[in-house]
Design an enzyme around this catalytic site. Structure first.
Site, mmCIF file in Angstrom:
data_model
loop_
_atom_site.group_PDB
_atom_site.id
_atom_site.type_symbol
_atom_site.label_atom_id
_atom_site.label_comp_id
_atom_site.label_asym_id
_atom_site.label_seq_id
_atom_site.Cartn_x
_atom_site.Cartn_y
_atom_site.Cartn_z
ATOM 1 N N LEU A 78 7.497 -10.895 0.893
ATOM 2 C CA LEU A 78 8.681 -10.366 0.201
ATOM 3 C C LEU A 78 8.381 -9.931 -1.231
ATOM 4 O O LEU A 78 7.542 -10.520 -1.908
ATOM 5 C CB LEU A 78 9.770 -11.447 0.190
ATOM 6 C CG LEU A 78 10.157 -11.983 1.575
ATOM 7 C CD1 LEU A 78 11.190 -13.097 1.431
ATOM 8 C CD2 LEU A 78 10.688 -10.874 2.481
ATOM 9 N N GLY A 114 8.580 -10.034 6.093
ATOM 10 C CA GLY A 114 7.969 -10.995 5.179
ATOM 11 C C GLY A 114 7.119 -10.335 4.102
ATOM 12 O O GLY A 114 7.200 -9.147 3.860
ATOM 13 N N HIS A 141 13.049 -6.546 -1.326
ATOM 14 C CA HIS A 141 13.709 -7.424 -0.354
ATOM 15 C C HIS A 141 14.730 -8.324 -1.071
ATOM 16 O O HIS A 141 15.853 -8.512 -0.590
ATOM 17 C CB HIS A 141 12.697 -8.353 0.324
ATOM 18 C CG HIS A 141 11.671 -7.655 1.165
ATOM 19 N ND1 HIS A 141 10.336 -7.626 0.824
ATOM 20 C CD2 HIS A 141 11.784 -7.000 2.333
ATOM 21 C CE1 HIS A 141 9.670 -6.967 1.763
ATOM 22 N NE2 HIS A 141 10.516 -6.572 2.685
ATOM 23 N N GLN A 171 16.648 1.648 1.212
ATOM 24 C CA GLN A 171 16.550 3.115 1.319
ATOM 25 C C GLN A 171 15.101 3.587 1.350
ATOM 26 O O GLN A 171 14.819 4.715 1.726
ATOM 27 C CB GLN A 171 17.291 3.757 0.146
ATOM 28 C CG GLN A 171 17.413 5.273 0.277
ATOM 29 C CD GLN A 171 17.620 5.975 -1.031
ATOM 30 O OE1 GLN A 171 18.590 5.668 -1.732
ATOM 31 N NE2 GLN A 171 16.735 6.900 -1.395
ATOM 32 N N LYS A 172 14.168 2.737 0.957
ATOM 33 C CA LYS A 172 12.766 3.189 0.964
ATOM 34 C C LYS A 172 12.366 3.637 2.374
ATOM 35 O O LYS A 172 11.663 4.609 2.550
ATOM 36 C CB LYS A 172 11.817 2.111 0.452
ATOM 37 C CG LYS A 172 10.522 2.815 0.101
ATOM 38 C CD LYS A 172 9.373 2.032 -0.258
ATOM 39 C CE LYS A 172 8.607 1.265 0.681
ATOM 40 N NZ LYS A 172 8.146 1.659 1.926
ATOM 41 N N ASP A 173 12.854 2.900 3.370
ATOM 42 C CA ASP A 173 12.619 3.291 4.758
ATOM 43 C C ASP A 173 13.850 4.071 5.220
ATOM 44 O O ASP A 173 14.637 3.594 6.041
ATOM 45 C CB ASP A 173 12.392 2.038 5.618
ATOM 46 C CG ASP A 173 11.164 1.279 5.164
ATOM 47 O OD1 ASP A 173 10.062 1.822 5.283
ATOM 48 O OD2 ASP A 173 11.303 0.149 4.652
ATOM 49 N N SER A 201 6.595 -2.074 -1.936
ATOM 50 C CA SER A 201 6.315 -2.137 -0.500
ATOM 51 C C SER A 201 5.308 -3.254 -0.289
ATOM 52 O O SER A 201 4.409 -3.448 -1.120
ATOM 53 C CB SER A 201 5.704 -0.809 -0.040
ATOM 54 O OG SER A 201 5.024 -0.971 1.184
ATOM 55 N N SER A 202 5.454 -3.970 0.823
ATOM 56 C CA SER A 202 4.484 -5.033 1.113
ATOM 57 C C SER A 202 3.084 -4.431 1.234
ATOM 58 O O SER A 202 2.087 -5.060 0.911
ATOM 59 C CB SER A 202 4.845 -5.740 2.415
ATOM 60 O OG SER A 202 6.172 -6.208 2.336
ATOM 61 N N ARG A 203 3.009 -3.171 1.676
ATOM 62 C CA ARG A 203 1.698 -2.528 1.873
ATOM 63 C C ARG A 203 1.022 -2.163 0.548
ATOM 64 O O ARG A 203 -0.168 -1.847 0.553
ATOM 65 C CB ARG A 203 1.834 -1.295 2.754
ATOM 66 C CG ARG A 203 2.104 -1.651 4.208
ATOM 67 C CD ARG A 203 1.993 -0.451 5.126
ATOM 68 N NE ARG A 203 2.002 -0.845 6.525
ATOM 69 C CZ ARG A 203 3.076 -0.789 7.326
ATOM 70 N NH1 ARG A 203 4.228 -0.355 6.853
ATOM 71 N NH2 ARG A 203 2.998 -1.172 8.586
HETATM 72 O O1 PAF Z 1 11.622 -2.724 7.546
HETATM 73 C C1 PAF Z 1 11.139 -3.712 8.133
HETATM 74 O O2 PAF Z 1 10.682 -4.682 7.514
HETATM 75 C C2 PAF Z 1 11.107 -3.724 9.654
HETATM 76 O O3 PAF Z 1 10.901 -2.466 10.165
HETATM 77 C C3 PAF Z 1 12.334 -4.398 10.289
HETATM 78 C C4 PAF Z 1 13.625 -3.646 9.993
HETATM 79 C C5 PAF Z 1 12.462 -5.832 9.795
HETATM 80 C C6 PAF Z 1 12.167 -4.446 11.814
HETATM 81 O O4 PAF Z 1 11.019 -5.117 12.178
#
Ligand code: PAF
Length: 282
Positions: free
Chosen positions: A33, A31, A37, A148-150, A185-187
């Site tokens: 977003l 979430g 996303h 790809q960010k993660d 990033s949400s952060r």
């Molecule tokens: O990247 C994220 O938002 C989370 O790590 C995920 C893949 C939804 C799992 O909780």
């Protein structure tokens, strides 16, 4: 867009969609977003008959001193954004729906999860792999969309899908950046304006490293040292600077082939990550 909370009802819905021959595109999220996303949802919309998202801030992927409690949440705004993207269904379980009392089964990822964020956040990828396995078993997607960010997370999930014979295709989609280069990033919402400016050192160092490599530098140690010089003035603490084989995150002695430059560090108390993947001629 319709919202659904119960895992049982959600799975029955997805089962009947699959039995009816529909291709489901699934986007798991926590979430709050942003355009990153939304780019995943748009790709899922283009490639599937039905688009399903999930919003669940997964407690098992946060360490005891991490930001689970204060992780940003705004379900109303998220629902409005997803409705605009013509998402069909949104799964929003609560903690007890996915981890009821007595819950005790976890998925333990292997080597891919050990370095980088896995080293700084013990147990993080175990939590991610566990919740994603659940979400895959519930949503039964033809395709799952990840950012790809993660990058490490995406590889861990791709491996999980392969290792557990999940009949879904894993789509890893490009990083979306703000106009000044900061990876969304949400952060980022934790950052003060001053910290946000400092956080640009991630993007700057990746760009400079790309130039060095483009100009023929092939020594990972020299590139990492150069990146550190750019990051140090901006960051409160560098967590890692790694240049690895992009396929399996193994160490490399020489920069060539498909590589990933992966960075993590703290701006104030906020931990951010960024990366770039390059195809480098031998
Ligand atoms: O990247 C994220 O938002 C989370 O790590 C995920 C893949 C939804 C799992 O909780």
């Amino acid at each position: 867009m319709k919202r659904i909370r119960s895992p049982k009802k959600f799975q029955s819905l997805c089962l009947s969609l699959r039995r009816g021959g529909k291709r489901i595109g699934f986007v798991p999220t926590m979430g709050f977003l942003h355009e990153g996303h939304l780019s995943l949802f748009r790709k899922a919309r283009r490639e599937n008959d039905v688009v399903i998202g999930s919003i669940f801030v997964n407690p098992t992927q946060f360490g005891p001193r991490e930001d689970f409690d204060r992780y940003p949440r705004n379900l109303k705004r998220d629902c409005a954004l997803l409705a605009k993207e013509k998402v069909d269904w949104l799964f929003t379980p609560n903690r007890d729906d996915l981890y009821p009392e007595g819950y005790q089964t976890f998925v333990e990822p292997g080597a891919l999860a050990r370095g980088l964020c896995g080293r700084s956040r013990p147990g993080h990828f175990r939590g991610v792999a566990t919740v994603v396995m659940k979400l895959l078993n519930l949503s039964l997607p033809s395709r799952i969309y990840l950012g790809q960010k993660d990058y490490q997370q995406a590889l861990v999930i791709r491996r999980l899908v392969e290792d557990f014979h999940v009949p879904a295709e894993v789509k890893i989609c490009p990083i979306v950046r703000a106009s000044d280069g900061l990876a969304l990033s949400s952060r980022n919402s934790y950052l003060s304006p001053e910290e946000r400016r400092r956080a640009l050192c991630f993007f700057k160092s990746l760009g400079t490293a790309k130039e060095w490599i483009g100009n023929g530098e092939r020594n990972p140690r020299r590139v990492r040292a150069g990146i550190r010089k750019i990051l140090v003035p901006g960051l409160s603490r560098v967590d890692y600077i790694e240049i690895l084989d992009a396929r399996d995150l193994s160490r490399i002695k020489r920069i060539s082939g498909r590589i990933v430059i992966a960075l993590a560090g703290f701006v104030g108390k906020v931990r951010l990550i960024d990366n770039c993947v390059l195809n480098v001629p031998g």
